[in-house]
Scaffold this active site. Structure first.
Site, PDB file in Angstrom:
ATOM      1  CG  HIS A 168      -9.822  34.327  62.915  1.00 25.64           C
ATOM      2  ND1 HIS A 168     -10.813  34.659  62.864  1.00 25.64           N
ATOM      3  CD2 HIS A 168      -8.811  34.565  61.992  1.00 25.64           C
ATOM      4  CE1 HIS A 168     -10.810  35.863  62.272  1.00 25.64           C
ATOM      5  NE2 HIS A 168      -9.630  35.986  61.663  1.00 25.64           N
TER       6      HIS A 168
ATOM      7  CE  LYS B 125     -14.688  34.355  53.792  1.00 25.33           C
ATOM      8  NZ  LYS B 125     -13.579  35.347  54.016  1.00 25.33           N
TER       9      LYS B 125
HETATM   10  P1  AMP Z   1      -8.443  37.563  58.670  1.00 17.92           P
HETATM   11  O1  AMP Z   1      -8.114  37.697  60.045  1.00 17.92           O
HETATM   12  O2  AMP Z   1      -9.160  37.530  57.712  1.00 17.92           O
HETATM   13  O3  AMP Z   1      -6.807  38.314  58.000  1.00 17.92           O
HETATM   14  O4  AMP Z   1      -7.816  36.084  58.501  1.00 17.92           O
HETATM   15  C1  AMP Z   1      -6.814  35.712  59.092  1.00 17.92           C
HETATM   16  C2  AMP Z   1      -6.676  33.493  59.208  1.00 17.92           C
HETATM   17  O5  AMP Z   1      -8.221  33.101  59.123  1.00 17.92           O
HETATM   18  C3  AMP Z   1      -6.649  33.810  57.022  1.00 17.92           C
HETATM   19  O6  AMP Z   1      -5.643  32.480  57.067  1.00 17.92           O
HETATM   20  C4  AMP Z   1      -8.140  33.318  57.126  1.00 17.92           C
HETATM   21  O7  AMP Z   1      -7.784  32.455  55.560  1.00 17.92           O
HETATM   22  C5  AMP Z   1      -8.297  32.560  58.332  1.00 17.92           C
HETATM   23  N1  AMP Z   1      -9.651  32.246  58.444  1.00 17.92           N
HETATM   24  C6  AMP Z   1     -11.033  33.374  57.929  1.00 17.92           C
HETATM   25  N2  AMP Z   1     -12.291  33.273  57.766  1.00 17.92           N
HETATM   26  C7  AMP Z   1     -12.491  31.282  58.323  1.00 17.92           C
HETATM   27  C8  AMP Z   1     -12.976  30.527  58.073  1.00 17.92           C
HETATM   28  N3  AMP Z   1     -14.436  31.305  58.057  1.00 17.92           N
HETATM   29  N4  AMP Z   1     -12.644  29.351  57.668  1.00 17.92           N
HETATM   30  C9  AMP Z   1     -11.137  29.185  58.263  1.00 17.92           C
HETATM   31  N5  AMP Z   1      -9.905  29.716  57.766  1.00 17.92           N
HETATM   32  C10 AMP Z   1     -10.376  31.176  58.176  1.00 17.92           C
END
Ligand code: AMP
Length: 282
Positions: free
Chosen positions: A38, A156
């Site tokens: 993030h 991801k």
């Molecule tokens: P989430 O909080 O899981 O909904 O993720 C929020 C954003 O962070 C989304 O766009 C995800 O794809 C991105 N994200 C989650 N994990 C990763 C990671 N390991 N590397 C890069 N972006 C990520």
């Protein structure tokens, strides 16, 4: 400048009233439990909008995209750590939206189904019924609240990125979606808010999915390698949902010469479901 924190989009908008209307707004939607993946999105947003721009992060665990109630209930909540992380990565504001700001009629049990062809039928869509309906509903509502110039999404969640790009193409033509590469642990495991749930044994084997995808991406005989890697995973105690090489935009397994390809996969290990993907070299 100190990080601004708001418990509603209404408060954020009031605070923005005197802001320079030409200043670019860069938006990073998240569900919290922030990690270095993030932080990469926030840092990239900060670099791209520059000192005159405004980087806003939202934290909202969206009930309508969970197809598993227990997963929703167990989703980690780490507000104070999140705020420190967002600030040090360069966020200007963090907003915790009120549910009625995203779902004016109350959070529905079911949101309207979305049909973007294969993007909303294959892979994750097939294994998590209704998931992308919820993603589209919440991302559309978030974009309407924030009206950003740019929004940052992680590679991801490759299929999510494809679905959101399609939403933007259809409904938000002035918005630019910026994909950000996956941040990984040293052994290759993609960082995820759900990784905190892994026990020692699960954590030990968790990087195998990434290794399998890399092997598939590097192979010339894709079908043979998919079969080989699937059975290696199964022998190690994994239960594979899918492992495939697909067109990176349509997610179709029938690709044409010259298209960018992606190796994608989802599998269960222990009590945990993992997804991951890697680029296929040209
Ligand atoms: P989430 O909080 O899981 O909904 O993720 C929020 C954003 O962070 C989304 O766009 C995800 O794809 C991105 N994200 C989650 N994990 C990763 C990671 N390991 N590397 C890069 N972006 C990520």
């Amino acid at each position: 400048m100190a990080l601004e924190v708001y418990d509603a989009f209404g408060d954020w908008k009031r605070a923005r009233q005197g802001a320079d209307p030409t200043a670019h707004v860069a938006f990073v939607p998240t569900m919290g439990a922030l990690h270095r993946g993030h932080a990469d999105l926030i840092r990239r947003a900060q670099q791209e909008v520059g000192p005159s721009g405004h980087v806003v992060v939202s934290i909202y665990v969206n009930p309508t995209q969970f197809n598993d109630a227990a997963d929703f209930e167990a989703y980690p909540n780490t507000r104070e750590v999140d705020l420190r992380m967002a600030e040090s990565a360069g966020a200007d504001a963090v907003v915790f939206p009120q549910p009625h700001e995203l779902y004016p009629g109350g959070v529905p049990q079911r949101v309207p189904p979305v049909d973007y062809g294969g993007l909303t039928a294959l892979w994750e869509a097939a294994h998590r019924p209704g998931h992308f309906d919820g993603v589209v509903a919440v991302v559309r509502a978030l974009f309407r609240q924030v009206e950003p110039n740019r929004a940052y999404f992680g590679e991801k969640d490759w299929q999510q990125l494809a679905v959101v790009s399609e939403l933007v193409r259809r409904e938000f033509p002035d918005l630019t979606i910026v994909p950000v590469p996956t941040r990984r642990e040293e052994d290759g495991l993609a960082m995820s808010s759900r990784n905190v749930r892994l026990d020692e044994r699960e954590r030990g084997g968790a990087s195998m999915l990434h290794a399998a995808l890399k092997a598939v991406a590097a192979a010339t005989e894709t079908v043979t390698e998919v079969r080989r890697q699937s059975s290696l995973l199964e022998q190690a105690g994994w239960s594979v949902e899918y492992l495939a090489v697909v067109d990176s935009v349509t997610l179709d397994t029938h690709w044409e010469l010259g298209r960018e390809l992606r190796a994608i996969g989802a599998a269960h290990f222990g009590g945990v479901r993992f997804i991951d993907n890697v680029p296929v070299p040209n």
